[in-house]
Enzyme design. Sequence first.
Site, PDB file in Angstrom:
ATOM      1  N   PRO A   1     -41.494  -5.037  -5.143  1.00 53.94           N
ATOM      2  CA  PRO A   1     -40.996  -4.802  -6.537  1.00 53.94           C
ATOM      3  C   PRO A   1     -39.773  -3.893  -6.192  1.00 53.94           C
ATOM      4  O   PRO A   1     -39.446  -2.682  -5.646  1.00 53.94           O
ATOM      5  CB  PRO A   1     -41.848  -4.119  -7.481  1.00 53.94           C
ATOM      6  CG  PRO A   1     -42.956  -3.590  -6.697  1.00 53.94           C
ATOM      7  CD  PRO A   1     -42.383  -5.200  -5.786  1.00 53.94           C
TER       8      PRO A   1
ATOM      9  N   GLN B   1     -42.927  -6.824 -13.145  1.00 54.17           N
ATOM     10  CA  GLN B   1     -43.729  -5.360 -12.715  1.00 54.17           C
ATOM     11  C   GLN B   1     -43.363  -4.778 -14.067  1.00 54.17           C
ATOM     12  O   GLN B   1     -41.605  -4.204 -14.473  1.00 54.17           O
ATOM     13  CB  GLN B   1     -43.122  -4.619 -11.401  1.00 54.17           C
ATOM     14  CG  GLN B   1     -43.960  -3.667 -11.498  1.00 54.17           C
ATOM     15  CD  GLN B   1     -43.401  -2.720 -10.658  1.00 54.17           C
ATOM     16  OE1 GLN B   1     -42.762  -1.803  -9.926  1.00 54.17           O
ATOM     17  NE2 GLN B   1     -44.265  -2.135  -9.425  1.00 54.17           N
TER      18      GLN B   1
ATOM     19  N   HIS C   1     -47.505  -1.237 -13.152  1.00 54.15           N
ATOM     20  CA  HIS C   1     -46.865  -0.444 -12.138  1.00 54.15           C
ATOM     21  C   HIS C   1     -47.949   1.407 -12.325  1.00 54.15           C
ATOM     22  O   HIS C   1     -48.014   1.464 -13.454  1.00 54.15           O
ATOM     23  CB  HIS C   1     -45.300   0.517 -12.034  1.00 54.15           C
ATOM     24  CG  HIS C   1     -45.388   1.031 -10.601  1.00 54.15           C
ATOM     25  ND1 HIS C   1     -45.711   1.108 -10.120  1.00 54.15           N
ATOM     26  CD2 HIS C   1     -43.801   0.788 -10.483  1.00 54.15           C
ATOM     27  CE1 HIS C   1     -44.859   1.301  -9.371  1.00 54.15           C
ATOM     28  NE2 HIS C   1     -43.218   1.360  -9.420  1.00 54.15           N
ATOM     29  N   GLY C   2     -49.012   1.260 -11.482  1.00 54.54           N
ATOM     30  CA  GLY C   2     -49.404   2.094 -11.050  1.00 54.54           C
ATOM     31  C   GLY C   2     -50.092   3.053 -10.037  1.00 54.54           C
ATOM     32  O   GLY C   2     -50.842   3.952 -10.196  1.00 54.54           O
ATOM     33  N   ALA C   3     -48.286   2.902  -9.633  1.00 59.14           N
ATOM     34  CA  ALA C   3     -47.992   3.514  -8.429  1.00 59.14           C
ATOM     35  C   ALA C   3     -47.246   4.180  -8.410  1.00 59.14           C
ATOM     36  O   ALA C   3     -46.576   4.622  -9.668  1.00 59.14           O
ATOM     37  CB  ALA C   3     -48.033   2.981  -7.675  1.00 59.14           C
TER      38      ALA C   3
ATOM     39  N   TYR D   1     -45.142   6.970 -11.319  1.00 63.83           N
ATOM     40  CA  TYR D   1     -44.554   7.257 -12.824  1.00 63.83           C
ATOM     41  C   TYR D   1     -46.234   7.326 -13.783  1.00 63.83           C
ATOM     42  O   TYR D   1     -47.154   7.416 -13.258  1.00 63.83           O
ATOM     43  CB  TYR D   1     -43.971   5.818 -12.444  1.00 63.83           C
ATOM     44  CG  TYR D   1     -43.165   5.799 -11.822  1.00 63.83           C
ATOM     45  CD1 TYR D   1     -41.713   6.113 -12.226  1.00 63.83           C
ATOM     46  CD2 TYR D   1     -43.478   4.638 -10.942  1.00 63.83           C
ATOM     47  CE1 TYR D   1     -41.161   5.995 -11.334  1.00 63.83           C
ATOM     48  CE2 TYR D   1     -41.958   4.752  -9.914  1.00 63.83           C
ATOM     49  CZ  TYR D   1     -40.442   5.492  -9.883  1.00 63.83           C
ATOM     50  OH  TYR D   1     -39.535   5.616  -9.553  1.00 63.83           O
TER      51      TYR D   1
ATOM     52  N   ARG E   1     -50.470  -2.043  -8.926  1.00 67.77           N
ATOM     53  CA  ARG E   1     -50.195  -1.532  -7.966  1.00 67.77           C
ATOM     54  C   ARG E   1     -50.397   0.358  -7.916  1.00 67.77           C
ATOM     55  O   ARG E   1     -50.281   0.769  -9.152  1.00 67.77           O
ATOM     56  CB  ARG E   1     -48.576  -1.531  -8.173  1.00 67.77           C
ATOM     57  CG  ARG E   1     -48.034  -1.188  -6.810  1.00 67.77           C
ATOM     58  CD  ARG E   1     -46.687  -1.300  -6.268  1.00 67.77           C
ATOM     59  NE  ARG E   1     -45.961  -1.377  -5.059  1.00 67.77           N
ATOM     60  CZ  ARG E   1     -44.999  -1.594  -4.838  1.00 67.77           C
ATOM     61  NH1 ARG E   1     -44.028  -0.550  -4.911  1.00 67.77           N
ATOM     62  NH2 ARG E   1     -44.673  -2.003  -3.362  1.00 67.77           N
TER      63      ARG E   1
ATOM     64  N   GLY F   1     -45.836  -1.408   2.976  1.00 66.24           N
ATOM     65  CA  GLY F   1     -45.701  -0.517   3.601  1.00 66.24           C
ATOM     66  C   GLY F   1     -45.464  -0.967   5.223  1.00 66.24           C
ATOM     67  O   GLY F   1     -46.065  -0.586   6.016  1.00 66.24           O
TER      68      GLY F   1
ATOM     69  N   GLY G   1     -40.532  -5.287   1.240  1.00 69.12           N
ATOM     70  CA  GLY G   1     -38.932  -4.227   0.200  1.00 69.12           C
ATOM     71  C   GLY G   1     -38.146  -4.215   1.350  1.00 69.12           C
ATOM     72  O   GLY G   1     -37.339  -4.960   1.418  1.00 69.12           O
TER      73      GLY G   1
HETATM   74  C1  LIG Z   1     -34.355   0.425  -4.026  1.00 72.84           C
HETATM   75  C2  LIG Z   1     -35.796   0.516  -3.675  1.00 72.84           C
HETATM   76  C3  LIG Z   1     -36.403   0.646  -5.940  1.00 72.84           C
HETATM   77  C4  LIG Z   1     -37.681   0.442  -5.624  1.00 72.84           C
HETATM   78  N1  LIG Z   1     -38.437   0.309  -7.035  1.00 72.84           N
HETATM   79  C5  LIG Z   1     -39.547   0.323  -7.124  1.00 72.84           C
HETATM   80  C6  LIG Z   1     -40.196  -0.325  -8.321  1.00 72.84           C
HETATM   81  O1  LIG Z   1     -39.246  -0.473  -9.169  1.00 72.84           O
HETATM   82  N2  LIG Z   1     -41.097  -0.394  -8.149  1.00 72.84           N
HETATM   83  C7  LIG Z   1     -42.035  -0.107  -7.090  1.00 72.84           C
HETATM   84  O2  LIG Z   1     -43.992  -0.570  -7.543  1.00 72.84           O
HETATM   85  N3  LIG Z   1     -41.769  -0.001  -6.290  1.00 72.84           N
HETATM   86  C8  LIG Z   1     -40.377   0.455  -5.654  1.00 72.84           C
HETATM   87  N4  LIG Z   1     -40.186   0.533  -4.493  1.00 72.84           N
HETATM   88  C9  LIG Z   1     -40.748   0.721  -3.168  1.00 72.84           C
HETATM   89  C10 LIG Z   1     -40.733  -1.081  -2.695  1.00 72.84           C
HETATM   90  O3  LIG Z   1     -41.957  -1.554  -3.628  1.00 72.84           O
HETATM   91  C11 LIG Z   1     -41.765  -0.537  -1.265  1.00 72.84           C
HETATM   92  O4  LIG Z   1     -42.899  -0.248  -1.285  1.00 72.84           O
HETATM   93  C12 LIG Z   1     -41.258   0.381  -0.139  1.00 72.84           C
HETATM   94  O5  LIG Z   1     -39.802  -0.576  -0.356  1.00 72.84           O
HETATM   95  C13 LIG Z   1     -41.563   0.299   0.771  1.00 72.84           C
HETATM   96  O6  LIG Z   1     -42.244  -0.860   1.582  1.00 72.84           O
HETATM   97  P1  LIG Z   1     -41.441  -1.764   2.535  1.00 72.84           P
HETATM   98  O7  LIG Z   1     -41.906  -0.501   3.479  1.00 72.84           O
HETATM   99  O8  LIG Z   1     -41.556  -3.099   3.072  1.00 72.84           O
HETATM  100  O9  LIG Z   1     -39.758  -1.094   2.598  1.00 72.84           O
HETATM  101  C14 LIG Z   1     -38.544   0.481  -4.464  1.00 72.84           C
HETATM  102  C15 LIG Z   1     -37.716   0.806  -3.170  1.00 72.84           C
HETATM  103  C16 LIG Z   1     -36.383   0.281  -2.759  1.00 72.84           C
HETATM  104  C17 LIG Z   1     -36.290   0.467  -1.303  1.00 72.84           C
END
Ligand SMILES: Cc1cc2nc3c(=O)[nH]c(=O)nc-3n(C[C@H](O)[C@H](O)[C@H](O)COP(=O)(O)O)c2cc1C
Length: 366
Positions: A26, A104, A179-181, A184, A232, A305, A328
């Site tokens: 997300p 989400q 979204h429990g992470a 928020y 999450r 992650g 992500g």
């Molecule tokens: C631009 C951006 C927006 C994000 N928005 C959300 C979100 O709306 N909800 C969420 O649970 N995590 C959000 N995240 C976190 C990502 O889901 C992810 O946990 C984070 O980028 C780490 O994963 P990665 O190492 O694959 O990038 C966001 C991350 C980025 C970079």
Amino acid sequence: MASQHLWSTPVQLGPLSLKNRIAVAPMTRVSATEDGLATSDMVRYYRGFAEGGFGLVITEGVYPDRAHSQGYLYQPGIADDAQAQSWKPVADAIHGAGAKAIMQLMHAGALSQGNHWTRETVGPSKVQPRGEQLGFYRGEGAYPMPRAITDEEIAAVVQAFASSALRARQAGFDGVEIHGANGYLLDQFLTDYANGRQDRYGGSTENRVRLPVDVVQAVRAAVGRDYLVGIRISQGKVNDYDHKWAGGQRDAELIFSSLAAAGVDYLHTTEHDAQAPAFGPDNSDGDTLAGYAKRFGKLPVIANGKLGSPEAADAILAGGKTDIVALGKSALANRDWPRRAAGKKTLEPFDFGLLQPLAHIKDSEL
Ligand SMILES: Cc1cc2nc3c(=O)[nH]c(=O)nc-3n(C[C@H](O)[C@H](O)[C@H](O)COP(=O)(O)O)c2cc1C
């Protein structure tokens, strides 16, 4: 063969069968209208991931009410029928390109830094959030001091998650993720220092996980048994990157087993590095957060992650404690990540410039 686990089937997530084990994580992109309607840019953006071969697309965090849940200006909502209608073309586009779609649902709580419907913020308690607002979502400086949410408002939040899940279902989504992470509202309740309540929602870990559990139960009751519901969970937060649960493995057991018993179909864990031990050696046996989710939740686990290389993604799947990887930043840089991984093609590195000065969807992504 490298990355063989990414393609190993069947992949069953609740009632859904997925074509592979690769999900888009997300990501909030603040590209809705001012009043929270999904836009044609969002349709094209999300379709791109499905066309690129992702088996599962999890949307950005979508706000469930017109009270205090919106976190960012131009964030999309699903708080009413007009917002729900606007999501139909997104779900259709994802499906048309062969992927499944999960929405989400996110309540920003005390981390709200832009809300079309109110200027006030609420949290579990009147506690100043750590850290600073996010500039790429139009924030600046400290977070505002929240007001402690009342019992009546808590009940309304629970109800808003449930009715929004129903609207997501009616809009064509295959499931919802609570979204429990990441700091928020639901995570604020889980977090010892953000939650100073002295009622049944504060104090012990058991009390602090009560609101996420209430939300899961209400969503499950609203959508029925046959609809996909996940949650999450993280330790780190957008405003407190290195936070760890004080109880370590004991907290993980209580949190994941309670959420599983409340009726989710999957647990989605996110850590800075999904492959690193979740806690120190003094309060754990060294497993990852995804590992604890699997052990104590006994459900399918999505891990997120730093899994953006096919080798890392494959390795965590090979360990058997993760069923699906969510990507992500590497997905933003490679909207066809699954196709590239399958073809052993080079992956583009992520460029933070994509999210500057603001995180909205860029023309280059359409
Ligand atoms: C631009 C951006 C927006 C994000 N928005 C959300 C979100 O709306 N909800 C969420 O649970 N995590 C959000 N995240 C976190 C990502 O889901 C992810 O946990 C984070 O980028 C780490 O994963 P990665 O190492 O694959 O990038 C966001 C991350 C980025 C970079």
